[in-house]
Each structure stands twice: as structure tokens, then as C-alpha cells.
Motif scaffolding. Sequence first.
Motif, mmCIF file in Angstrom:
data_model
loop_
_atom_site.group_PDB
_atom_site.id
_atom_site.type_symbol
_atom_site.label_atom_id
_atom_site.label_comp_id
_atom_site.label_asym_id
_atom_site.label_seq_id
_atom_site.Cartn_x
_atom_site.Cartn_y
_atom_site.Cartn_z
ATOM 1 N N THR A 106 25.046 35.998 37.432
ATOM 2 C CA THR A 106 26.661 35.126 37.211
ATOM 3 C C THR A 106 27.336 35.850 37.178
ATOM 4 O O THR A 106 26.821 36.294 35.339
ATOM 5 C CB THR A 106 26.690 33.829 37.716
ATOM 6 O OG1 THR A 106 26.394 33.735 36.037
ATOM 7 C CG2 THR A 106 25.882 32.940 38.383
ATOM 8 N N PRO A 107 28.260 36.707 37.068
ATOM 9 C CA PRO A 107 29.498 37.267 36.501
ATOM 10 C C PRO A 107 29.752 36.435 35.057
ATOM 11 O O PRO A 107 30.173 35.584 35.398
ATOM 12 C CB PRO A 107 29.909 38.366 37.492
ATOM 13 C CG PRO A 107 30.598 37.388 38.227
ATOM 14 C CD PRO A 107 29.041 36.450 38.745
ATOM 15 N N PRO A 108 30.559 36.762 34.314
ATOM 16 C CA PRO A 108 30.938 35.875 33.196
ATOM 17 C C PRO A 108 32.465 36.225 33.626
ATOM 18 O O PRO A 108 33.126 36.638 34.706
ATOM 19 C CB PRO A 108 30.594 36.940 31.473
ATOM 20 C CG PRO A 108 30.662 38.649 32.643
ATOM 21 C CD PRO A 108 30.153 38.601 33.036
ATOM 22 N N GLU A 109 32.597 34.773 33.169
ATOM 23 C CA GLU A 109 34.069 34.514 34.040
ATOM 24 C C GLU A 109 35.141 35.365 32.560
ATOM 25 O O GLU A 109 35.058 35.028 32.162
ATOM 26 C CB GLU A 109 34.319 33.181 34.021
ATOM 27 C CG GLU A 109 33.612 31.735 34.329
ATOM 28 C CD GLU A 109 33.830 30.872 34.501
ATOM 29 O OE1 GLU A 109 34.574 30.058 34.520
ATOM 30 O OE2 GLU A 109 33.463 29.860 34.802
ATOM 31 N N THR A 110 36.401 35.320 34.433
ATOM 32 C CA THR A 110 36.858 36.529 33.406
ATOM 33 C C THR A 110 38.569 35.726 33.486
ATOM 34 O O THR A 110 38.600 35.167 34.175
ATOM 35 C CB THR A 110 37.142 37.858 33.762
ATOM 36 O OG1 THR A 110 37.270 38.129 34.881
ATOM 37 C CG2 THR A 110 35.573 38.588 33.310
ATOM 38 N N ALA A 111 39.022 35.882 32.485
ATOM 39 C CA ALA A 111 40.378 34.754 33.391
ATOM 40 C C ALA A 111 41.212 35.755 33.550
ATOM 41 O O ALA A 111 41.443 36.826 33.331
ATOM 42 C CB ALA A 111 41.185 34.490 31.331
ATOM 43 N N PRO A 112 41.996 35.152 35.239
ATOM 44 C CA PRO A 112 42.782 36.260 35.643
ATOM 45 C C PRO A 112 43.574 36.686 34.512
ATOM 46 O O PRO A 112 44.335 36.302 33.585
ATOM 47 C CB PRO A 112 43.504 35.798 36.629
ATOM 48 C CG PRO A 112 43.084 34.013 36.145
ATOM 49 C CD PRO A 112 41.722 34.660 35.088
#
Length: 116
Positions: A106-112
Motif C-alpha cells: 500500500t502506498p504511504p498515505e500522503t496528505a492532499p
Amino acid sequence: MKKTCMVILAALFLAGCAGMSTTEQRVLSGGAIGAGGGALIGAAAGSAAIGAGVGGGAGLLGGYLYDQYRKSHEAPHYRQTATTKKPQPKKRTKRAPAKETPEKETPPETAPPRAM
């Protein structure tokens, strides 16, 4: 001597009952109890032998009837009749072996991005 004979007779009597069915045991014990009671009553009436014979016969019949009564009233849910069906075990279905799937990264979560 008399005491030794009584012990031997008692041991033989008890060992002889080991392989009997419950019906045979109940009939025999009913006959023995009936003969003993009949002998006591017969001795008081004048003839112990006749009393023992009559009491023994009545005891045999009583023991048999008691056995039939007990068999008809004990554990009725264990008896199978023609109208009852035997419970069938549940059928098991075979499952296919689980396929091994590689774990997805899963790709790391990035903030929009923030709007300014």
C-alpha cells in the motif's frame, strides 16, 4: 465347618450371578425373596416347604413383571421405533485449499495538497 460351608456357598452364589442379564438377575432375586417370605409365612401356617414353593413361584413372576416394567419406563429416548427416524449426521463439504496471494504494498498515505 458349618461357617466355612456357608461362606463357600455365598461365594458361589454371588459368582454365579456375574454373567446374567438384568432380566435374569431380577427374576432370580424375586424368586429368592419370594421363597424366603413364603417359607416364613408357611412356617407360621404349618408347612414351610409349601410356603417356600408358592412364594418362590410368585417371586419369579413378580421379578419378571418388575423387569418388564423397568424396561418400558427407563430411557425411552434411547429406544428406536418404526415411526422414529434415526438422526443423520450433517454432510460436510470439502473446501478448496486457500490460495496464497502476495500481499499488496500500500502506498504511504500522503496528505492532499492544501488550497491557498
